[in-house]
Design an enzyme around this catalytic site. Structure first.
Site, mmCIF file in Angstrom:
data_model
loop_
_atom_site.group_PDB
_atom_site.id
_atom_site.type_symbol
_atom_site.label_atom_id
_atom_site.label_comp_id
_atom_site.label_asym_id
_atom_site.label_seq_id
_atom_site.Cartn_x
_atom_site.Cartn_y
_atom_site.Cartn_z
ATOM 1 N N CYS A 95 58.992 -70.889 8.088
ATOM 2 C CA CYS A 95 58.834 -71.451 6.729
ATOM 3 C C CYS A 95 58.102 -72.780 6.669
ATOM 4 O O CYS A 95 57.048 -72.891 6.060
ATOM 5 C CB CYS A 95 60.186 -71.663 6.066
ATOM 6 S SG CYS A 95 61.279 -70.264 6.140
ATOM 7 N N HIS A 156 61.259 -76.954 0.848
ATOM 8 C CA HIS A 156 61.384 -77.017 2.312
ATOM 9 C C HIS A 156 60.277 -77.824 2.980
ATOM 10 O O HIS A 156 59.820 -77.490 4.084
ATOM 11 C CB HIS A 156 61.448 -75.598 2.921
ATOM 12 C CG HIS A 156 62.290 -75.563 4.181
ATOM 13 N ND1 HIS A 156 62.450 -74.422 4.953
ATOM 14 C CD2 HIS A 156 63.004 -76.521 4.811
ATOM 15 C CE1 HIS A 156 63.223 -74.693 5.988
ATOM 16 N NE2 HIS A 156 63.570 -75.956 5.922
#
Ligand code: NAG
Ligand code: NAG
Length: 604
Positions: A95, A156
């Site tokens: 990610c 994130h």
């Protein structure tokens, strides 16, 4: 593209209003100058732009990519009405680095978002690492082009640097005008009774913080004994006991992770801590729909960064138990429904013909996500490997679909290599803007390829990193059509694993967890897309020529890399109490400021 000299025309950092005006004038001037970076003439169409990114979704999980049993009618519709990319490649198989590359159009190693240790993604909202302030996201470029820019869903990419309210890595500091969602990522700890994730990070941090407390208490005691510190004995003892209890309870229960990481924010404000998963999907949908509705009269960029289909796969009743593939399939079908509702909104508002719509996944499905024998991770089709692996195709080849009625053809398939990093220069171009000239941009404008004005993509070589380690290189040899891939390192699978690192969460990038190959493992993906049988000088007459060309390209590429601060170093990744976003009284952070009864869109 070579590292073009700065034109001084495109300055995007924090600058004074006077400078902003000057640079705007220069920018306008530069738009009329001959193009210097092969982007073609500037457009001024300013379509709306909707980017939808799934989390951990495999290329084999989608109907239009060959899955016959999972139902994704809305994503399939998008492909029918646009262009489907079959060789769409993520810059990383995890990610944080993949999304950093997506946002900036640059390999994550250029921004310091590729790690050389075991922390390959941000672990806490309260870490100090994140997307550096001087990186330029596509949101920043589009904002400068007069777009209103919104992010709904997962970020994130970090929150704070030095203090709890500096928000240096926050989306609003990276070109977004509006943010609603998780500054972190969904993970098992967000749902009770799920096996906690993040254990590896804990063990090292536990050690670190216990040492720290021990040293602090010892220093106090010594300081007191020799009369250097004037703290009462009572305070010293309290400090030691409280510190110890605090960390002991934190680490023993892991319960705090939910309060500290599973947080929803609107702009800079926390709306739910911890978040209530039952209503998150409907709130994400509501935010996306209302962003479109309230901005339909001006060009907008909406980045819908789904929390689906990451574990714990929380799924609402309407979809629970409905798919043929357990909880994972249910969650995929729920996400497809959300995609459908967003597409419906575009239609209803009459925006369809003037909207550039994109759907992709940040990387491949996680093969190791299992509970007992039940598969909880995605399916990467015929491709080997998955999330977390550096070079194997299953971790990096993802679905990629683009629709722009009237400008792009419909029901079209493009097999050329493309990258998630291409979205940056592509939307910079269609917004009438340009990419920053003072740094290397690895993505390429996709428009000529999508419009079928050119036959080949501009990507000749692609570099497949695992953290900061170069694991593999792809070479699209345009004249012959061959698609070579050389692996310098591959993760060690135990024989019964059959292409995964079960029991280890994800595969490591270096050390004992990888095998070095000399000569590299060579495949031709045009003949062997599953990377099943490595070529040898006996089976492939071009063997040595191919490896030499690739080696040369690696050397050229490495010359373009410069050392930058490491955002994922241990000290940037570790939990820092003073950076913890918290509503309520630290460490007991808890609030619910969302009037969900008014806001939610019913999913059933
Ligand atoms: C469809 O997706 C499911 C869920 O990931 C997977 O188990 C199944 O094997 C896939 N089927 C095909 C034909 O690819
Ligand atoms: C951002 O700042 C860092 C640290 O000063 C520097 O190393 C890096 O090159 C800068 N990046 C860009 C794109 O200017």
């Amino acid at each position: 593209m070579e590292n073009v000299e700065s034109h001084g025309a495109f300055s995007l950092g924090k600058i004074s209003p006077r400078f902003e005006r000057i640079s705007l004038v220069l920018l306008l001037a530069s738009l009329t100058l001959p193009d210097t970076c092969g982007m073609g003439e500037s457009l001024d169409l300013k379509p709306n732009i909707i980017l939808m990114l799934a989390d951990d979704l495999g290329i084999g999980d989608i109907g239009c990519y060959g899955n016959t049993t999972i139902r994704t009618p809305n994503i399939d519709r998008l492909a029918k009405e646009g262009v489907k990319l079959t060789q769409h490649i993520a810059a990383a198989s995890l990610c944080t680095p993949s999304r950093a590359a997506f946002l900036t159009g640059r390999y994550p190693i250029r921004s310091g978002m590729a790690s050389s240790n075991a922390y390959r993604a941000l672990q806490w909202n309260a870490g100090s690492g994140g997307l550096p302030v001087n990186e330029t996201t596509f949101a920043k470029v589009l904002h400068q082009q007069g777009y209103v820019t919104g992010l709904v869903g997962k970020w994130h990419q970090g929150v704070n640097c030095d203090s709890v309210h500096d928000f240096c890595h926050h989306p609003l500091n990276h070109g977004f005008d509006y943010f609603y969602g998780m500054p972190f990522t969904l993970l098992n700890n967000c749902q009770d009774h799920k096996p906690p994730e993040l254990d590896a990070a804990f063990q090292v941090e536990l050690w670190f913080y216990t040492q720290l407390i021990a040293v602090a208490v010892l220093t106090l005691l010594i300081g007191k004994t020799i009369g250097l510190v004037s703290v009462s004995w009572k305070a010293t003892v309290w400090f030691g006991v409280l510190g110890f209890l605090f960390f002991a309870s934190w680490y023993s229960s892991y319960g705090f992770v939910k309060y500290w990481n599973c947080v929803l924010m609107r702009n800079y404000n926390i709306t739910e801590q911890p978040m209530k998963l039952e209503r998150t999907a409907s709130l994400v949908l509501k935010e996306a729909v209302s962003f479109i509705q309230s901005n339909k009269h001006r060009p907008f960029l909406l980045f819908v960064s789904f929390l689906h289909v990451h574990t714990p796969l929380f799924t609402t009743e309407r979809f629970l138990g409905k798919s043929k593939h357990g909880l994972y399939g249910d969650n995929v079908e729920e996400m497809d429904y959300l995609v459908g509702r967003i597409l419906d909104t575009i239609d209803k508002e009459g925006l369809r013909d003037n909207t550039f719509t994109y759907f992709a996944s940040d990387h491949g499905g996680q093969l190791e996500a299992q509970e007992g024998k039940t598969q909880l991770g995605g399916w990467n089709g015929i491709y080997k490997g998955g999330k977390g692996m550096g070079g194997w195709e299953g971790g990096i080849r993802v679905p990629g679909i683009i629709r722009w009625p009237g400008v792009l053809p419909t029901n079209t398939v493009v097999h050329e290599p493309t990258s998630l990093m291409d979205i940056f220069p592509t939307i910079a171009h269609v917004s009438g803007g340009a990419v920053p000239q003072d740094r290397i941009i690895d993505g390429r404008n996709l428009l000529p390829l999508l419009q079928q004005k050119v036959k080949h993509s501009e990507h000749e070589f692609m570099f497949h990193y695992c953290g900061s380690y170069l694991h593999a290189v792809r070479w699209h040899q345009k004249d012959s059509g061959a698609l070579w891939k050389a692996h310098y390192m591959t993760p060690v699978f135990s024989p019964k694993d059959g292409g995964a690192c079960y029991g280890r969460g994800i595969c490591p990038c270096f050390g004992k967890g990888v095998t070095h190959h000399n000569p590299p493992l060579l495949f031709d993906l045009s003949r062997d897309p599953s990377e099943a049988v490595p070529l040898s000088p006996d089976t492939e007459p071009l063997f040595h020529m191919v490896l030499e060309s690739i080696e040369k390209a690696v050397k050229e590429h490495q010359k373009t890399l410069t050392p930058v601060p490491q955002q994922l170093s241990f000290f940037n990744v570790m939990w820092k109490p003073w950076l913890q976003p918290c509503c309520g009284t630290f460490p007991f952070c808890q609030c619910d400021n969302e009037d969900a009864s008014v806001n939610a869109i019913a999913l059933d």
